[in-house]
Design a protein around this motif. Sequence first.
Motif, mmCIF file in Angstrom:
data_model
loop_
_atom_site.group_PDB
_atom_site.id
_atom_site.type_symbol
_atom_site.label_atom_id
_atom_site.label_comp_id
_atom_site.label_asym_id
_atom_site.label_seq_id
_atom_site.Cartn_x
_atom_site.Cartn_y
_atom_site.Cartn_z
ATOM 1 N N ASP A 152 0.825 -1.214 0.000
ATOM 2 C CA ASP A 152 0.000 0.000 0.000
ATOM 3 C C ASP A 152 0.855 1.259 0.000
ATOM 4 O O ASP A 152 0.556 2.224 -0.716
ATOM 5 C CB ASP A 152 -0.941 0.013 1.213
ATOM 6 C CG ASP A 152 -2.086 -0.981 1.087
ATOM 7 O OD1 ASP A 152 -2.374 -1.440 -0.048
ATOM 8 O OD2 ASP A 152 -2.701 -1.301 2.122
ATOM 9 N N GLU A 153 1.927 1.261 0.782
ATOM 10 C CA GLU A 153 2.813 2.425 0.837
ATOM 11 C C GLU A 153 3.527 2.643 -0.498
ATOM 12 O O GLU A 153 3.670 3.778 -0.963
ATOM 13 C CB GLU A 153 3.844 2.254 1.956
ATOM 14 C CG GLU A 153 3.233 2.331 3.342
ATOM 15 C CD GLU A 153 4.162 1.866 4.448
ATOM 16 O OE1 GLU A 153 3.985 2.337 5.581
ATOM 17 O OE2 GLU A 153 5.065 1.038 4.186
ATOM 18 N N ILE A 154 3.944 1.553 -1.117
ATOM 19 C CA ILE A 154 4.624 1.635 -2.412
ATOM 20 C C ILE A 154 3.691 2.240 -3.461
ATOM 21 O O ILE A 154 4.071 3.146 -4.205
ATOM 22 C CB ILE A 154 5.111 0.235 -2.850
ATOM 23 C CG1 ILE A 154 6.220 -0.254 -1.917
ATOM 24 C CG2 ILE A 154 5.571 0.238 -4.304
ATOM 25 C CD1 ILE A 154 6.499 -1.741 -2.015
ATOM 26 N N CYS A 155 2.478 1.750 -3.508
ATOM 27 C CA CYS A 155 1.500 2.269 -4.482
ATOM 28 C C CYS A 155 1.188 3.735 -4.220
ATOM 29 O O CYS A 155 1.125 4.534 -5.166
ATOM 30 C CB CYS A 155 0.220 1.440 -4.445
ATOM 31 S SG CYS A 155 0.404 -0.196 -5.160
ATOM 32 N N ALA A 156 0.997 4.089 -2.966
ATOM 33 C CA ALA A 156 0.689 5.482 -2.625
ATOM 34 C C ALA A 156 1.846 6.391 -3.047
ATOM 35 O O ALA A 156 1.624 7.462 -3.622
ATOM 36 C CB ALA A 156 0.410 5.617 -1.127
ATOM 37 N N PHE A 157 3.068 5.966 -2.790
ATOM 38 C CA PHE A 157 4.232 6.759 -3.179
ATOM 39 C C PHE A 157 4.269 6.962 -4.691
ATOM 40 O O PHE A 157 4.391 8.086 -5.180
ATOM 41 C CB PHE A 157 5.516 6.054 -2.707
ATOM 42 C CG PHE A 157 6.763 6.653 -3.284
ATOM 43 C CD1 PHE A 157 7.308 7.800 -2.724
ATOM 44 C CD2 PHE A 157 7.383 6.088 -4.387
ATOM 45 C CE1 PHE A 157 8.457 8.371 -3.259
ATOM 46 C CE2 PHE A 157 8.533 6.656 -4.929
ATOM 47 C CZ PHE A 157 9.071 7.798 -4.366
ATOM 48 N N ALA A 158 4.147 5.874 -5.448
ATOM 49 C CA ALA A 158 4.229 5.963 -6.909
ATOM 50 C C ALA A 158 3.096 6.808 -7.478
ATOM 51 O O ALA A 158 3.306 7.607 -8.398
ATOM 52 C CB ALA A 158 4.212 4.566 -7.524
ATOM 53 N N ARG A 159 1.910 6.656 -6.946
ATOM 54 C CA ARG A 159 0.758 7.395 -7.464
ATOM 55 C C ARG A 159 0.811 8.881 -7.065
ATOM 56 O O ARG A 159 0.496 9.750 -7.870
ATOM 57 C CB ARG A 159 -0.532 6.743 -6.984
ATOM 58 C CG ARG A 159 -0.617 5.284 -7.475
ATOM 59 C CD ARG A 159 -1.966 4.757 -7.709
ATOM 60 N NE ARG A 159 -2.057 3.324 -7.923
ATOM 61 C CZ ARG A 159 -1.465 2.619 -8.873
ATOM 62 N NH1 ARG A 159 -0.672 3.191 -9.724
ATOM 63 N NH2 ARG A 159 -1.634 1.317 -8.989
ATOM 64 N N ASN A 160 1.208 9.150 -5.827
ATOM 65 C CA ASN A 160 1.229 10.535 -5.351
ATOM 66 C C ASN A 160 2.414 11.327 -5.894
ATOM 67 O O ASN A 160 2.248 12.470 -6.307
ATOM 68 C CB ASN A 160 1.236 10.578 -3.822
ATOM 69 C CG ASN A 160 -0.055 10.058 -3.222
ATOM 70 O OD1 ASN A 160 -1.102 10.095 -3.867
ATOM 71 N ND2 ASN A 160 0.016 9.537 -2.017
#
Length: 162
Positions: free
Chosen positions: A78-86
């Motif tokens: 979840d943190e990885i996805c949030a970082f890449a998306r944000n």
Amino acid sequence: MTESEFYSFTVPDAQGNEVSLSDYKGKVVMVVNVASSCGLTPQYEGLQALYDKYKDQGFEIIAFPCNQFAFQERGSNDEICAFARNKFKVSFKIFAKTHVNGSETIPLYKYLKKEGEGKLFKAIKWNFTKFLVSKTGKVLKRYSPNTEPSEIEQDIVKLLSE
């Protein structure tokens, strides 16, 4: 081993859903191992630019976070996805954090390394190693981590036109 063996793999996405790579039949696919705290992380921008430009023509990017290189991908899925998306506005598919080398290498990466061997050795040497897969599932080329996404554009365009 046939060209379509690529489509036989099922891998978990970042949300824990099993995804069959057969969903990508007929598309040109770039497979890339990514990391959030790497000097090459800004390549996310170039990857997204390629995706934006060619997704409607049948181009897909599938990203596999990996923490095997200097522990540069420590976060949860979840943190990885949030970082890449944000930070990079990534909209292509991100899969679950995985191993690309060693005894825990997922079957997809064993296959990719066999079919798209590196110049000196089979192992993935760093984050942002890229593989380009044809519309028929054939691994056509492996690109080094330092290869900028824009340098691959010509190969993508050629494959999309076939």
